[in-house]
Scaffold this motif. Structure first.
Motif, short mmCIF file in Angstrom:
data_model
loop_
_atom_site.label_atom_id
_atom_site.label_comp_id
_atom_site.label_asym_id
_atom_site.label_seq_id
_atom_site.Cartn_x
_atom_site.Cartn_y
_atom_site.Cartn_z
N ILE A 142 1.27 -1.76 0.29
CA ILE A 142 0.37 -0.08 0.53
C ILE A 142 0.64 1.15 -0.24
N ALA A 143 0.95 2.23 -1.06
CA ALA A 143 0.89 3.86 -0.40
C ALA A 143 0.29 4.32 -0.39
N LEU A 144 0.19 5.03 1.16
CA LEU A 144 -0.58 5.69 1.61
C LEU A 144 0.23 7.36 1.71
N VAL A 145 -0.63 7.89 0.73
CA VAL A 145 -0.60 9.49 0.35
C VAL A 145 -1.65 10.78 1.80
N PRO A 205 9.99 2.71 -5.50
CA PRO A 205 10.96 1.82 -5.61
C PRO A 205 10.02 0.86 -6.41
N GLU A 206 8.86 0.86 -6.16
CA GLU A 206 8.17 -0.35 -6.64
C GLU A 206 6.66 -0.30 -6.84
N PRO A 207 6.18 -1.48 -7.53
CA PRO A 207 4.41 -0.97 -7.82
C PRO A 207 4.26 -1.99 -6.19
N PRO A 260 -3.95 -0.97 -9.00
CA PRO A 260 -5.02 -1.63 -9.17
C PRO A 260 -6.58 -0.70 -8.24
N VAL A 261 -6.27 -0.52 -7.59
CA VAL A 261 -7.14 0.21 -5.91
C VAL A 261 -6.43 1.05 -5.65
#
Length: 146
Positions: free
Chosen positions: A19-22, A71-73, A99-100
C-alpha cells in the motif's frame, strides 16, 4: 460507483499486499500514522508518501515524495488528503495502473472516482481499512511482515 459492499471490501483487503499511503504523517496522533502502523501490524507493506517528509524514515519505511517516486509497484493507494488535493494523485494512480484507489473517511472525490473506474481501477471512498479489517474479519496478510 465506488466499491462499498462488504464482500468487495473484504476481497480487496485480502488480495492486496503493498500500500502507498499518501498523506503519511510523522505525528503519532494523526490518523494516517495510526492507520499505517495498524496496517503494518496486520502484515501489509505500507510505503509512506509525503513530499514534506521525502527521504526520511517513518515506521521503518522510507518516505517518498509522490507515487512516481516509488521504488516498486503497489497494490493500493490510500489517500489521507483533503478531497480537493486528490485529483493529481488519482491521475498518477491511473497512469501507474495501481489496481485500487482507497479514499479515507471524509475523502470524497466523485469525479476522480469516476475517472479511475473508467480506467479500470477499483475505487473505495469514504472508508477506513482500520475499521473494515476487524469488522469484516479480514485475516492478517500471510507472507507479510508478521
Amino acid at each position: 460507483m465506488p466499491t462499498q459492499t462488504p464482500e468487495a471490501i473484504r476481497a480487496i483487503l485480502t488480495s492486496i499486499r503493498t500500500i502507498a499511503l499518501v498523506g503519511a504523517s510523522n505525528k503519532i496522533h494523526r490518523p494516517s500514522h495510526e492507520v499505517m502502523a495498524y496496517l503494518q501490524g496486520r502484515g501489509y507493506r505500507v510505503i509512506p508518501v509525503n513530499p514534506k517528509l521525502a527521504g526520511q524514515q517513518l515506521l521503518g519505511e522510507t518516505v517518498y515524495a509522490d507515487l512516481n517516486s516509488l521504488p516498486e509497484p503497489v497494490d493500493m493507494v490510500e489517500l489521507f488528503l483533503a478531497p480537493e488535493r486528490t485529483g493529481p494523485v488519482i491521475n498518477a494512480a491511473i497512469k501507474l495502473n495501481v489496481p485500487v484507489v482507497w479514499m479515507q473517511i471524509g475523502v470524497i472525490n466523485e469525479e476522480g472516482a469516476r475517472k479511475a473506474e473508467a480506467a479500470g481501477l477499483t475505487v473505495v471512498m469514504d472508508r477506513c481499512p482500520k475499521q473494515d479489517i476487524p469488522r469484516l474479519g479480514v485475516p492478517p496478510v500471510t507472507g507479510g511482515a508478521l
